[in-house]
Design an enzyme around this catalytic site. Structure first.
Site, PDB file in Angstrom:
ATOM      1  N   GLY A 226       0.830  -1.186   0.000  1.00 47.10           N
ATOM      2  CA  GLY A 226       0.000   0.000   0.000  1.00 47.10           C
ATOM      3  C   GLY A 226       0.869   1.242   0.000  1.00 47.10           C
ATOM      4  N   PRO A 268       5.788  -5.035  -1.345  1.00 43.94           N
ATOM      5  CA  PRO A 268       5.564  -3.896  -2.219  1.00 43.94           C
ATOM      6  C   PRO A 268       5.650  -4.276  -3.694  1.00 43.94           C
ATOM      7  CG  PRO A 268       7.807  -3.878  -1.384  1.00 43.94           C
ATOM      8  CD  PRO A 268       7.130  -5.040  -0.727  1.00 43.94           C
ATOM      9  N   GLY A 269       4.764  -3.712  -4.478  1.00 40.29           N
ATOM     10  CA  GLY A 269       4.862  -3.841  -5.937  1.00 40.29           C
ATOM     11  C   GLY A 269       5.196  -2.479  -6.516  1.00 40.29           C
ATOM     12  N   ARG A 306      -4.071   2.002 -17.177  1.00 38.04           N
ATOM     13  CA  ARG A 306      -4.302   2.637 -15.873  1.00 38.04           C
ATOM     14  C   ARG A 306      -5.077   3.951 -15.968  1.00 38.04           C
ATOM     15  NH1 ARG A 306      -1.200   4.196 -12.548  1.00 38.04           N
ATOM     16  NH2 ARG A 306      -2.059   3.276 -10.686  1.00 38.04           N
ATOM     17  N   TYR A 310      -8.345   3.199 -13.898  1.00 40.56           N
ATOM     18  CA  TYR A 310      -8.296   3.755 -12.537  1.00 40.56           C
ATOM     19  C   TYR A 310      -8.327   5.270 -12.504  1.00 40.56           C
ATOM     20  CZ  TYR A 310      -6.200  -0.855 -11.407  1.00 40.56           C
ATOM     21  OH  TYR A 310      -5.926  -2.186 -11.251  1.00 40.56           O
ATOM     22  N   CYS A 336     -10.172   1.670 -31.214  1.00 42.47           N
ATOM     23  CA  CYS A 336     -11.475   2.138 -31.678  1.00 42.47           C
ATOM     24  C   CYS A 336     -12.514   2.051 -30.579  1.00 42.47           C
ATOM     25  CB  CYS A 336     -11.871   1.397 -32.941  1.00 42.47           C
ATOM     26  SG  CYS A 336     -10.849   1.964 -34.300  1.00 42.47           S
TER      27      CYS A 336
HETATM   28  C1  LIG Z   1      -1.113  -6.360  -5.382  1.00 40.79           C
HETATM   29  C2  LIG Z   1      -0.644  -6.853  -4.087  1.00 40.79           C
HETATM   30  C3  LIG Z   1       0.449  -6.244  -3.452  1.00 40.79           C
HETATM   31  C4  LIG Z   1       1.191  -5.067  -4.024  1.00 40.79           C
HETATM   32  O1  LIG Z   1       0.496  -3.860  -3.962  1.00 40.79           O
HETATM   33  P1  LIG Z   1       1.207  -2.476  -4.382  1.00 40.79           P
HETATM   34  O2  LIG Z   1       0.205  -1.447  -4.151  1.00 40.79           O
HETATM   35  O3  LIG Z   1       1.587  -2.615  -5.834  1.00 40.79           O
HETATM   36  O4  LIG Z   1       2.432  -2.314  -3.583  1.00 40.79           O
HETATM   37  C5  LIG Z   1       0.862  -6.774  -2.248  1.00 40.79           C
HETATM   38  N1  LIG Z   1       0.237  -7.837  -1.690  1.00 40.79           N
HETATM   39  C6  LIG Z   1      -0.821  -8.458  -2.276  1.00 40.79           C
HETATM   40  C7  LIG Z   1      -1.441  -9.621  -1.615  1.00 40.79           C
HETATM   41  C8  LIG Z   1      -1.293  -7.970  -3.482  1.00 40.79           C
HETATM   42  O5  LIG Z   1      -2.349  -8.576  -4.043  1.00 40.79           O
END
Ligand SMILES: *Cc1c(COP(=O)(O)O)cnc(C)c1O
Length: 410
Positions: A226, A268-269, A306, A310, A336
């Protein structure tokens, strides 16, 4: 990214050279930025045992996974396929955590057979695992019912959310694990994709610590993710130093209080890869209508969804004309259907064939791309140690036809 003598560079590589060599549309990732983010998060944690598990779904290219492995990351996977990719990238099963939602028991079993850690997010599956794999330690994903999220589509901790086992069901969980003799070795939460407020996160953390006290065999507490990064100049980003210090303090207190050596985990992603990514497109047409000047580019929501999905804001820069007069444009794709990347953006004057650069294109960008309109997915390039490396070929007609079966139509 850097502007020197009217030319844009990423970690020393001139962007125009990348375009010449690999064409557009093109995704470019700056390995140095991924390393920097990883290091910042790592350095913020002042605890004895911790583990950062990169959420692979943000950007799943195998070379990116390998880079994260090199940095010392583990993997958070949400599908059996992400587990397979992580194993191919060289991650050991113990460094992979599977945190699925709404998957079949068969998929969870496949993950169990691969030896990865599992976070279970519903009670039925917990019981089933208890019956079938009585020796297997599992983590449980808790829903603390915290409304933390920048966007209702991606906030996952609130009361109506499909994610996790409700905090109010802990007595039931306790009864099940006692009866079936299940070893719960981890507690997990992931409350949303855009935590704006460190206070909210810490509040949720307290709930998790209190929950963890119910379980004797806890080896890790996983706070999910998050973490927020800047998309606009005036955006708030998670102050990772402040956050790391606060959570470390609480965590150390918890370990002391319970007398246990537990591992602190995050997944984290976006924080690790969002800002490392750039998406390069070419202006095909400049089209003046009665009210609007459109720039139509050689891409669309098939490559970067995105903004449409979003309402996400991605900064756009015309890298071909850094000194051009600023004009107001609406940037659209070639799909299109309405596919608007950005309304009313101030860009240096855009001419046909100019290259536009989208920022924050590392997370959930290529990963969410498709072949809609029978377009090829872009190539991907990683810049690592001052060198640009192609890490995915641009698709071709063969890719579109690959699994199609052409039958005789009479
Ligand atoms: C998508 C996800 C994340 C990563 O969320 P970010 O907002 O990209 O950091 C972490 N844990 C779980 C279980 C997720 O599904």
């Amino acid at each position: 990214m850097q502007l020197t003598n009217d030319k844009y560079f990423i970690s020393g590589i001139e962007i125009n050279d990348l375009v010449k060599e690999y064409d557009t549309p093109l995704y470019v990732y700056d390995g140095a930025k991924i390393s920097e983010q990883f290091r910042k998060m790592k350095d913020s944690l002042k605890v004895k045992n911790f583990k950062i598990n990169y959420a692979a779904k943000a950007l799943t290219n195998i070379s990116i996974l390998k880079l994260l492995k090199k940095l010392g990351s583990g993997i958070d996977a949400v599908s059996i396929q992400e587990i397979e990719l992580a194993l191919i990238a060289g991650f050991a099963p113990k460094d992979i955590v599977f945190t699925p939602n709404s998957v079949s028991f068969e998929e969870i079993e496949s993950a169990i057979h691969k030896g990865v850690r599992i976070n279970i997010d519903n009670i039925v599956m917990l019981e089933e695992i208890g019956h079938k794999y009585p020796q297997l330690p599992v983590g449980i994903r808790i829903n603390p019912h915290i409304m933390a999220g920048g966007n209702s589509k991606i906030s996952v901790g609130h009361i109506d959310s499909k994610f996790g086992i409700s905090i109010h069901q802990i007595p039931l969980v306790e009864r099940i694990i006692k009866t079936l003799n299940i070893k719960v070795n981890g507690i997990h939460m992931h409350t949303g994709s855009d935590i704006l407020d460190v206070e909210v996160f810490l509040y949720a953390a307290d709930i998790l610590f209190n929950t963890a006290k119910h379980f004797q065999d806890i080896e890790y507490i996983d706070f999910g993710s998050g973490f927020k990064v800047k998309y606009k100049n005036d955006d708030i980003e998670t102050n990772i130093e402040e956050f790391g210090a606060a959570i470390s303090h609480k965590f150390n207190e918890f370990c002391q209080e319970t007398g246990k050596e537990i591992c602190l985990m995050f997944e984290p992603g976006k924080y690790l890869v969002s800002e490392a990514g750039y998406f390069l497109v070419k202006a095909n047409v400049i089209k003046q209508t009665t009210s609007t000047v459109f720039v139509g580019v050689d891409s669309g929501f098939n490559h970067l969804i995105r903004p449409m999905f979003y309402n996400a804001h991605h900064e756009i820069i015309n890298i071909s004309n850094p000194n051009g007069n600023l004009r107001i444009y609406t940037v659209v794709g070639y799909i299109c259907e309405t596919d608007t990347f950005a309304w009313n953006r101030k860009l240096n004057e855009v001419r046909p064939n100019d290259i536009l650069l989208f920022k924050n294109a590392g997370a959930y960008s290529f990963a969410m791309s498709s072949n809609y309109n029978s377009r090829y997915r872009p190539a991907e390039v990683l810049i690592h140690h001052g060198q640009a490396m192609l890490i995915r070929n641009r698709e071709s007609l063969d890719d579109l036809l690959k699994n199609q079966i052409e039958v005789e139509i009479i």
